[in-house]
Scaffold this active site. Structure first.
Site, PDB file in Angstrom:
ATOM      1  N   SER A   1       0.813  -1.221   0.000  1.00  8.85           N
ATOM      2  CA  SER A   1       0.000   0.000   0.000  1.00  8.85           C
ATOM      3  C   SER A   1       0.842   1.265   0.000  1.00  8.85           C
ATOM      4  O   SER A   1       0.442   2.284   0.551  1.00  8.85           O
ATOM      5  CB  SER A   1      -0.931   0.008   1.219  1.00  8.85           C
ATOM      6  OG  SER A   1      -0.173  -0.070   2.419  1.00  8.85           O
TER       7      SER A   1
ATOM      8  N   GLU B   1      20.637  16.816  -2.640  1.00  7.06           N
ATOM      9  CA  GLU B   1      21.002  15.632  -1.859  1.00  7.06           C
ATOM     10  C   GLU B   1      22.243  14.996  -2.469  1.00  7.06           C
ATOM     11  O   GLU B   1      22.727  15.399  -3.536  1.00  7.06           O
ATOM     12  CB  GLU B   1      19.832  14.641  -1.799  1.00  7.06           C
ATOM     13  CG  GLU B   1      18.670  15.143  -0.956  1.00  7.06           C
ATOM     14  CD  GLU B   1      17.565  14.120  -0.785  1.00  7.06           C
ATOM     15  OE1 GLU B   1      17.704  12.998  -1.290  1.00  7.06           O
ATOM     16  OE2 GLU B   1      16.547  14.447  -0.154  1.00  7.06           O
TER      17      GLU B   1
ATOM     18  N   HIS C   1      21.720   3.496   4.521  1.00  7.08           N
ATOM     19  CA  HIS C   1      21.670   4.944   4.699  1.00  7.08           C
ATOM     20  C   HIS C   1      22.721   5.344   5.728  1.00  7.08           C
ATOM     21  O   HIS C   1      22.835   4.716   6.781  1.00  7.08           O
ATOM     22  CB  HIS C   1      20.282   5.392   5.163  1.00  7.08           C
ATOM     23  CG  HIS C   1      20.031   6.847   4.947  1.00  7.08           C
ATOM     24  ND1 HIS C   1      20.622   7.820   5.714  1.00  7.08           N
ATOM     25  CD2 HIS C   1      19.275   7.509   4.029  1.00  7.08           C
ATOM     26  CE1 HIS C   1      20.233   9.013   5.289  1.00  7.08           C
ATOM     27  NE2 HIS C   1      19.415   8.844   4.262  1.00  7.08           N
TER      28      HIS C   1
ATOM     29  N   ARG D   1      25.757   7.484  -1.287  1.00  6.96           N
ATOM     30  CA  ARG D   1      25.448   6.964   0.046  1.00  6.96           C
ATOM     31  C   ARG D   1      26.365   5.831   0.501  1.00  6.96           C
ATOM     32  O   ARG D   1      26.718   5.737   1.671  1.00  6.96           O
ATOM     33  CB  ARG D   1      23.987   6.508   0.092  1.00  6.96           C
ATOM     34  CG  ARG D   1      23.024   7.669   0.152  1.00  6.96           C
ATOM     35  CD  ARG D   1      21.591   7.218   0.131  1.00  6.96           C
ATOM     36  NE  ARG D   1      20.694   8.351   0.322  1.00  6.96           N
ATOM     37  CZ  ARG D   1      19.379   8.278   0.246  1.00  6.96           C
ATOM     38  NH1 ARG D   1      18.802   7.130  -0.044  1.00  6.96           N
ATOM     39  NH2 ARG D   1      18.635   9.340   0.433  1.00  6.96           N
TER      40      ARG D   1
ATOM     41  N   HIS E   1      18.660   0.553   4.232  1.00  3.55           N
ATOM     42  CA  HIS E   1      17.734   1.578   3.757  1.00  3.55           C
ATOM     43  C   HIS E   1      16.960   1.166   2.515  1.00  3.55           C
ATOM     44  O   HIS E   1      15.742   1.333   2.454  1.00  3.55           O
ATOM     45  CB  HIS E   1      18.523   2.855   3.468  1.00  3.55           C
ATOM     46  CG  HIS E   1      17.683   4.042   3.135  1.00  3.55           C
ATOM     47  ND1 HIS E   1      16.673   4.500   3.962  1.00  3.55           N
ATOM     48  CD2 HIS E   1      17.696   4.890   2.072  1.00  3.55           C
ATOM     49  CE1 HIS E   1      16.105   5.571   3.427  1.00  3.55           C
ATOM     50  NE2 HIS E   1      16.699   5.824   2.268  1.00  3.55           N
TER      51      HIS E   1
ATOM     52  N   GLU F   1      10.015  -0.808  -4.966  1.00  3.77           N
ATOM     53  CA  GLU F   1      11.280  -1.335  -4.455  1.00  3.77           C
ATOM     54  C   GLU F   1      11.391  -2.846  -4.563  1.00  3.77           C
ATOM     55  O   GLU F   1      12.484  -3.395  -4.652  1.00  3.77           O
ATOM     56  CB  GLU F   1      11.465  -0.903  -2.995  1.00  3.77           C
ATOM     57  CG  GLU F   1      12.848  -1.201  -2.438  1.00  3.77           C
ATOM     58  CD  GLU F   1      13.052  -0.661  -1.033  1.00  3.77           C
ATOM     59  OE1 GLU F   1      14.087  -1.005  -0.409  1.00  3.77           O
ATOM     60  OE2 GLU F   1      12.189   0.102  -0.542  1.00  3.77           O
TER      61      GLU F   1
ATOM     62  N   ARG G   1      21.215   3.164  -5.527  1.00  2.29           N
ATOM     63  CA  ARG G   1      20.163   4.104  -5.925  1.00  2.29           C
ATOM     64  C   ARG G   1      20.577   5.539  -5.646  1.00  2.29           C
ATOM     65  O   ARG G   1      21.086   5.865  -4.575  1.00  2.29           O
ATOM     66  CB  ARG G   1      18.883   3.799  -5.151  1.00  2.29           C
ATOM     67  CG  ARG G   1      17.761   4.796  -5.379  1.00  2.29           C
ATOM     68  CD  ARG G   1      16.557   4.452  -4.528  1.00  2.29           C
ATOM     69  NE  ARG G   1      16.829   4.541  -3.123  1.00  2.29           N
ATOM     70  CZ  ARG G   1      16.570   5.605  -2.351  1.00  2.29           C
ATOM     71  NH1 ARG G   1      16.040   6.688  -2.884  1.00  2.29           N
ATOM     72  NH2 ARG G   1      16.830   5.593  -1.064  1.00  2.29           N
TER      73      ARG G   1
ATOM     74  N   SER H   1      13.577   6.936  -5.574  1.00  4.50           N
ATOM     75  CA  SER H   1      12.667   5.829  -5.256  1.00  4.50           C
ATOM     76  C   SER H   1      11.200   6.238  -5.314  1.00  4.50           C
ATOM     77  O   SER H   1      10.370   5.508  -5.861  1.00  4.50           O
ATOM     78  CB  SER H   1      13.004   5.241  -3.875  1.00  4.50           C
ATOM     79  OG  SER H   1      13.057   6.263  -2.903  1.00  4.50           O
TER      80      SER H   1
END
Length: 529
Positions: A11, A112, A228, A274, A331, A355, A366, A371
Site C-alpha cells: 500500500s 542531496e 543509509h 550513500r 535503507h 522497491e 540508488r 525511489s
C-alpha cells in the site's frame, strides 16, 4: 465490492499510484499486512527527484543516476524513467500536490548526495512520503478501490497453465483467506527488516520477493543493498532516519574528536554517494568512535525538518547542542523481482513495481530520492498497460475450488534476532568470503527448504520463513559477486572489476525446490542444494 479485477499487494506510493490510474476502468483490491500508513512510503523524509529546475535537464539527472549506480543500470530504462518522471511530477504540481514552495511561490528544490543540481521536491519539510500518500489516498474512489488491512499474503495462487490468479492470506486472527483476480501486482517494498538497524518500517522484510521466488519468478541484483549513512543513534540502537536533506542544507559529519571524517574521502564530502558515506561512518564506529551530524550552521532546523526535530526530542537529543549522533542502517534494496519496463514478471498474470522490483534503473546504488519517482512512474506505467491490454474475465483465468492446495507443515527453529544479527555482521555494509560463507552455512543448517505451498500456525512463522528465504538469496548473491560495486562492498575484493562484472547479473530462480543461479554473461547455470 462484488468483483475484483486487479489485486495489489502492498500500500505504498507505487500501489496507490497504480490504483489511482486504474480506478476509472477496473475494480481494485489493495491488501496490506499492516495498516495503510505502516510502510516505507509513509516514513519517507526525503523528496522526489525530478529534472524540473530551470538549470536542470534529463541528461544531467541521467548522468547522476548512472554514476551513483556505478553504471550497472540499463541506460535506456533510466532515461525512460526520468522522461516519464518529469512529466508525472509536473502533472502532480499542476493538480495541486502539496510540494513545498519558496516565499515567492516557486517550487523549493533541494540538494542531496550525488546530485549535481537542485532537483529534490519536498513536502512538509521532511514529510514528503506522508504528504504524497495522503494526496493519493484522497484521490481514490472507495467504490472502485477496496482496502484489506492487517492480512498477510503468504502464497501466490497459480492455475494449471502457470498463470498467477490469486493470493492466499492469513488475517490478524490467523484465519486463512483466498482472493482471486486475473492480475496480481506485488508492491511490497524492500528488505530493511532483515537487519537490526534500518530506516524501514519493521514490517518490511522482503515478503514480495519471497512470494515471487517461491512461485517461480526470477530475481536479480540481490547483493546490492543501500545502507543509509545517517540513522539516529540513541541508547545503543538506531531509532529513525535523519534525512540526507539535512546534509544538503549544510550539516557536516564529525567524529567525537571533532574531525570532519569525509575530508580526503570523496570530493563531494558529505554529499558523496550513500555507500561511500555509509562505509566511512561504519569504519569510524568500528574504531570505537562516535559520529555526529553537526547541524549548527542550519538556520531554523525545526521549521525545515519538523519530523526529525520531533524524533530527536522523543529520544532526548538536544537540537540546541548542534550535534545529532548517527549510525548507518539498511535503507533500500536495489535488486528484486526481475521485470520489464511496465512491471511484468516471467510469470503470466504477476507484476511487480516499486522497491520489490528489479527493473534495471538503480544499478548498484540508488541515487537519492529516485525511489518515490520510481513508484510514481511504474505505478502509472503499469496502469496504462493494464488499461490498454484489458482485463479478461476472471472465470477464464482460474477455477478457485481447484486451486486450494494443502500446504506442508513447517516449524521455524530460530528467532528473528539471530538472523538479523547474522545479516548485519556478515552481509552488512562490508562483506568478505569468510563471513558470507559462515552465514550461508547457518542458513543451510536450518531444516527448511523452498516450498510453493506452505502451511504455518501463525503469521510470525510465515514472517520468519520469508526472512530465511530472502536472507539466503541475498547472501548467495553477495558471495558470488567477487568485486566491490556500489552497495556491495567486499573487503577481500575491494575494487570494481569492470572487465568481469560491469553489467553482469546473477538471475536467481527456484528449480524443483532448489536454488538455480543463471549467469547469462558467462553462459553458466548452477543448481544449489
Amino acid at each position: 465490492m462484488e468483483k475484483t479485477d486487479i489485486i495489489i499487494v502492498g500500500s505504498g506510493i507505487a500501489a496507490l499510484q497504480l490504483a489511482r490510474r486504474l480506478q476509472d476502468h477496473f475494480y481494485v483490491m489493495i491488501i496490506t499486512k499492516d495498516e495503510i500508513e505502516s510502510g516505507n512510503s509513509y516514513l519517507a523524509q526525503g523528496g522526489v527527484a525530478a529534472p524540473i529546475g530551470l538549470k536542470d535537464s534529463v541528461h544531467s539527472h541521467l548522468k547522476d543516476t548512472l554514476e551513483a549506480g556505478c553504471y550497472h543500470q540499463l541506460e535506456d530504462s533510466v532515461k525512460e524513467l526520468l522522461v516519464d518522471g518529469k512529466r508525472i511530477v509536473e502533472s502532480l504540481v499542476n493538480e495541486g500536490a502539496p510540494f513545498d514552495r519558496e516565499d515567492d511561490g516557486s517550487l523549493s528544490l533541494g540538494m542531496e548526495g550525488a546530485h549535481s543540481e537542485y532537483r529534490i521536491l519536498h513536502s512538509g519539510g521532511d514529510q514528503t512520503g506522508k504528504f504524497l500518500m495522503n494526496h493519493l489516498l484522497k484521490s481514490l474512489s472507495r467504490e472502485k478501490v477496496q482496502f484489506v488491512e492487517r492480512e498477510m499474503v503468504y502464497e501466490l495462487v497459480k492455475n494449471d497453465r502457470g498463470q498467477c490468479c490469486g493470493v492466499k492470506t492469513k488475517d490478524k486472527d490467523d484465519a486463512i483467506r483466498f482472493y482471486y483476480a486475473p492480475h496480481i501486482v506485488l508492491a511490497t517494498g524492500g528488505i530493511g527488516g532483515l537487519y537490526p538497524s534500518t530506516s524501514n518500517h519493521p514490517s518490511v522484510t522482503g515478503d514480495g520477493m519471497a512470494l515471487a521466488f517461491l512461485a517461480g519468478a526470477k530475481l536479480s541484483d540481490m547483493e546490492f543493498i543501500q545502507f543509509h549513512p545517517t540513522l539516529l543513534w540513541s541508547d545503543g540502537k538506531t531509532c529513525g532516519l535523519i534525512s540526507e536533506a539535512v546534509r544538503g542544507e549544510g550539516a557536516i559529519l564529525l567524529n567525537d574528536a571533532g574531525k570532519r571524517i569525509m575530508e580526503g574521502v570523496d570530493p563531494l564530502m558529505e554529499l558523496a554517494p550513500r555507500h561511500i558515506v555509509a562505509e566511512c561512518i561504519y569504519k569510524e564506529r568500528r574504531k570505537g568512535r562516535n559520529v555526529y551530524l553537526d547541524i549548527s550552521r542550519i538556520e531554523d532546523f525545526q521549521g525545515k525538518f519538523p519530523s526529525i526535530f520531533a524524533l530527536c526530542s522523543k529520544h532526548h537529543i538536544s537540537i540546541e547542542a548542534g550535534r545529532i549522533p548517527v549510525s548507518p542502517g539498511c535503507h533500500f534494496m536495489m535488486g528484486g523481482i526481475v521485470t520489464d519496463r511496465v512491471g511484468r514478471t516471467n510469470i503470466p498474470g504477476l507484476y511487480a513495481i516499486g522497491e520489490v522490483a528489479c527493473s534495471g534503473i538503480h544499478g548498484a546504488n540508488r541515487l537519492a530520492s529516485n525511489s518515490l519517482l520510481e513508484g510514481l512512474v511504474y505505478g502509472e506505467r503499469l496502469g496504462e498497460y493494464l488499461i490498454e491490454s484489458g482485463v479478461r474475465s476472471s472465470a477464464l483465468v482460474y477455477s478457485p475450488f481447484d486451486r486450494i492446495v494443502e500446504g506442508e507443515p513447517i516449524s521455524i527453529p530460530f528467532h528473528a534476532d539471530e538472523l538479523k544479527e547474522g545479516m548485519m555482521n556478515h552481509v552488512g555494509i562490508i562483506r568478505k568470503e569468510e563471513g558470507l560463507s559462515a552465514h550461508l552455512e547457518w542458513l543451510n543448517e536450518q531444516p527448511l527448504t523452498f516450498h510453493e505451498h506452505i502451511d504455518f500456525n501463525s503469521r510470525e512463522e510465515i514472517h520468519l520463513y520469508f526472512m530465511w528465504v530472502v536472507s539466503l538469496l541475498v547472501t548467495e548473491s553477495a558471495l558470488l559477486r567477487t568485486e566491490s560495486r556500489g552497495g556491495h562492498i567486499r573487503s577481500d575484493f575491494p575494487m570494481e572489476d569492470n572487465a568481469g562484472w560491469l553489467k553482469r547479473k546473477m538471475v536467481l530462480q527456484k528449480n524443483e525446490g532448489r536454488l538455480r543461479v543463471d549467469d547469462h554473461e558467462q553462459n553458466e547455470t548452477k543448481i544449489y542444494a
